[in-house]
Design a protein around this motif. Structure first.
Motif, mmCIF file in Angstrom:
data_model
loop_
_atom_site.group_PDB
_atom_site.id
_atom_site.type_symbol
_atom_site.label_atom_id
_atom_site.label_comp_id
_atom_site.label_asym_id
_atom_site.label_seq_id
_atom_site.Cartn_x
_atom_site.Cartn_y
_atom_site.Cartn_z
ATOM 1 N N THR A 9 0.843 -1.204 0.000
ATOM 2 C CA THR A 9 0.000 0.000 0.000
ATOM 3 C C THR A 9 0.877 1.252 0.000
ATOM 4 O O THR A 9 1.817 1.370 0.785
ATOM 5 C CB THR A 9 -0.915 -0.002 1.225
ATOM 6 N N LEU A 10 0.561 2.174 -0.892
ATOM 7 C CA LEU A 10 1.326 3.420 -1.013
ATOM 8 C C LEU A 10 0.483 4.575 -0.478
ATOM 9 O O LEU A 10 -0.618 4.823 -0.967
ATOM 10 C CB LEU A 10 1.702 3.671 -2.478
ATOM 11 N N ASN A 11 0.996 5.257 0.531
ATOM 12 C CA ASN A 11 0.299 6.406 1.121
ATOM 13 C C ASN A 11 0.805 7.700 0.510
ATOM 14 O O ASN A 11 2.013 7.910 0.399
ATOM 15 C CB ASN A 11 0.513 6.424 2.632
ATOM 16 N N VAL A 12 -0.125 8.558 0.115
ATOM 17 C CA VAL A 12 0.225 9.842 -0.511
ATOM 18 C C VAL A 12 -0.012 10.968 0.497
ATOM 19 O O VAL A 12 -1.090 11.063 1.096
ATOM 20 C CB VAL A 12 -0.597 10.083 -1.795
ATOM 21 N N PHE A 13 1.004 11.806 0.696
ATOM 22 C CA PHE A 13 0.944 12.919 1.640
ATOM 23 C C PHE A 13 1.231 14.229 0.917
ATOM 24 O O PHE A 13 1.858 14.240 -0.140
ATOM 25 C CB PHE A 13 1.994 12.765 2.755
ATOM 26 N N VAL A 14 0.806 15.322 1.543
ATOM 27 C CA VAL A 14 1.226 16.656 1.114
ATOM 28 C C VAL A 14 1.834 17.341 2.333
ATOM 29 O O VAL A 14 1.257 17.302 3.425
ATOM 30 C CB VAL A 14 0.049 17.505 0.585
ATOM 31 N N THR A 15 3.014 17.946 2.146
ATOM 32 C CA THR A 15 3.669 18.672 3.229
ATOM 33 C C THR A 15 3.905 20.113 2.809
ATOM 34 O O THR A 15 4.109 20.396 1.628
ATOM 35 C CB THR A 15 5.021 18.028 3.594
#
Length: 647
Positions: A274-280
């Motif tokens: 599973t690939l988690n996508v974040f924004v920082t």
């Protein structure tokens, strides 16, 4: 080869030049194009889109132009036939004299106007290059920016803009390498610079005197060569390739501390965990879309958003209808009262290193002091209002209903000048408008959170919670203002003067000083748990019920505080992250680097467990839940500050 020549009255000629060994070049006029009126009316660069039959052109005024060249091909064949007295167009010796073959008969070709014009896209200093790569158009200019564009119904549309590095004001060219890197060629002060967008560093820096000169650069795996003219002399810089002795042990996500983080969602890609996508968002003025794999435990940046001119302090998003992958509308805000809005689309891509492809489209932006930037002689004036910072953002949920049939989306912002502001976004027109505000708090507003309450009959109320540096937490009903705003925007065709928000319904003094974290969770009974954390290390939780007002204002909203629980000294430092996971379970994080789970019981908060995390100067916390294969529910959290950590 295609030769483009600009002449009087903005006329640009496309000449097809064929080299013939031992003979004069064979020249044929292919098309005539009209550049838009301006003081310096000539082109500076061009590129063909052969599949679409189009020509993209940049001019000295900084505009990007799109012309059709498919019609020119047919007209050129006819005019060549006329020039040759109706005989075969390719006659060996017909074009030895340019005048007789091409220019005298150019009237037979129509003068084409541009299909699409982006006027002054790169400012008044001109467009320096246009490049086509993988179906996208890239333009560079002497404004320190390169832009990515695409075609939408034969119209040029800007997707996003990039600032490579600080001080690189004259960008001259882009080079795409075979290993996937993008090299930015330009001039930084009096040096020629080759900057790598992948590693974020200068590969070469050659003193040459600056950008007002003729130059040429060529690179190969064996050597680098740069030729330029200086004081009338032709200079040559040559360097053999050397093995790189530097190894990057851990690539940085940002140049300075991370101030905010959001978990967009998870992607399932065949052959990958599973690939988690974040924004920082960071103090380095950029926001970064990144992917984190549970297997590799490495954070891989997908896209970097560099439109901000000051630090990025707050992020908010709303998910869009995505059949494939993750689709989201992202808002980022921070210093200099600047808000940017982007459309993100993340999809699985088994070919790339990150296994995820991310497309970014810049939708809109807003600056409170834009009128100040446009003033002449502003250096002689005193700016009356201080620089405002946006401290927190929240998207107002549920604004597209039968009651409110509008394409507008609304965004609430907490501001350092003491105001709570509401913005309206019309995505189709790419407009972000300030629609309502209130200076009720009279001091810096640190946090804002919007939530939606639905009555049994289906009627909805849009509610807002704001928290300030004095420890107060205020609750607003913004349903009426939003309804009025929609009418005003409809009548004013997207322009309006901001309305004043009504006074808050309830204000609670939750803490003795600034509220650094805030979260609202709806309970199964239809009530609302509002949790907040403060600078003094305390945690406060209150239970609210939304009711109809009695008496004359029966249609109004009334908030009742059913229960209040306060836990002083819950942490040894500022509580900068808090989340209500369930009505009986809270999670708090602090600058003391402790992550604590709390059990909420009637009248008290009981600590369940404490975990130490490794990120210093914690700025924010975000949580999400995952249902495992066996049906077990797990909570994940991401922490940001001087680094990033997922637990």
């Amino acid at each position: 080869a295609a030769l483009l020549a600009s002449g009087p009255d903005g006329e640009m000629l496309w000449l097809d030049v064929t080299h013939r060994p031992g003979q004069a070049p064979w020249v044929r006029l292919m098309g005539r194009y009209l550049l838009p009126p301006c003081k310096q009316r000539w082109h500076t660069c061009a590129a063909f889109l052969p599949e679409e039959g189009l020509l993209v052109c940049g001019d000295r005024r900084g505009s990007l132009l799109l012309f059709s060249c498919s019609s020119s091909l047919g007209a050129a064949a006819e005019s060549t036939s006329i020039a040759n007295g109706g005989t075969d167009p390719v006659v060996e010796d017909c074009c030895n004299e340019l005048e007789s073959s091409c220019l005298l008969h150019r009237g037979a070709l129509p003068l084409e106007s541009p299909l699409s014009v982006l006027f002054g896209l790169h400012g008044k200093t001109g467009v320096t290059s246009v490049t086509i790569h993988k179906g996208y158009i890239y333009s560079t200019g002497r404004d320190g920016v390169y832009r990515q564009l695409h075609l939408q119904d034969q119209q040029l549309e800007v997707l996003q803009k990039h600032r490579p590095c600080k001080g690189l004001q004259w960008i001259e060219e882009l080079r795409f390498t075979s290993d996937g890197d993008l090299l930015v060629l330009g001039f930084h002060a009096d040096n020629f610079v080759v900057w790598s967008s992948r590693t974020g560093e200068n590969l070469h820096c050659i003193p040459c005197g600056g950008g007002h000169r003729s130059w040429s650069y060529c690179s190969s795996p064996l050597a680098e060569t740069f030729a330029f003219i200086k004081s009338g002399d032709v200079m040559l810089y040559h360097r053999k390739a050397e093995p790189c002795e530097q190894q990057v042990l851990l690539a940085s996500l940002h140049g300075r501390e991370i101030t905010c983080v959001r978990h967009l969602g998870a992607l399932e890609v065949p052959g990958h965990a599973t690939l988690n996508v974040f924004v920082t968002g960071s103090e380095d003025t950029t926001a970064c879309v990144l992917v984190l794999s549970e297997n590799s435990r490495a954070a891989v940046p997908l896209a970097r958003l560099s439109d901000h001119i000051s630090s990025v302090r707050a992020l908010a998003f709303t998910m869009g209808p995505g059949d494939e992958g993750l689709s989201a509308l992202l808002f980022s805000a921070g210093g200099r009262a600047q808000i940017e809005c982007y459309q993100l689309l993340c999809t699985g891509d088994t070919v790339s290193e990150s296994a995820v492809a991310c497309q970014v489209i810049h939708v809109a932006s807003h600056r409170l002091d834009k009128h100040w930037e446009q003033k002449k002689n502003r250096h002689k004036l005193v700016k009356m209002d201080p620089e405002t910072r946006y401290m927190s953002l929240s998207v107002v949920p549920g604004t597209s209903t039968k009651q409110l049939p509008t394409p507008w989306k609304f965004l609430a912002a907490a501001c350092s000048d003491g105001s709570v502001r509401i913005f309206g976004l019309l995505e189709a027109a790419r407009k972000l408008v300030l629609v309502a505000e209130s200076f009720h708090h009279q001091r810096c507003v640190l946090k804002v959170e919007a939530f939606l309450h639905t009555w049994a009959g289906g009627e909805r109320r849009h509610l807002l919670c704001s928290a300030a540096t004095d420890g107060s937490v205020a609750f607003w009903d913004i349903t009426g203002p939003i309804m009025n705003v929609v009418d005003a925007l409809h009548q004013g065709e997207g322009e309006m003067q901001p309305l004043a928000l009504d006074a808050p319904l309830v204000t609670i003094m939750a803490h003795s000083c600034g509220v650094n974290s805030l979260h609202i969770c709806k309970t199964p009974e239809g009530q609302y748990l509002v949790a907040s954390g403060s600078d003094d290390g305390s945690i406060h939780v209150c239970l609210l019920e939304v009711a109809l007002g009695r008496g004359e204002a029966a249609a109004g909203t009334c908030l009742q505080v059913l229960e209040r629980v306060s836990r002083p000294c819950a942490h040894a430092a500022h509580v900068t992250g808090i989340r209500v996971l369930r009505p009986d379970l809270l999670l708090s994080a602090s600058v003391d680097q402790r992550l604590t789970l709390w059990n909420r019981r009637p009248g008290e908060l009981v600590p369940l467990s404490t975990t130490f995390f490794h990120v210093p100067d914690l700025a924010e916390l975000d949580c999400w839940e995952v249902v495992e294969a066996g049906g077990e529910l797990q909570y994940y959290c991401v922490l940001c500050g001087q680094g990033l950590e997922v637990l």
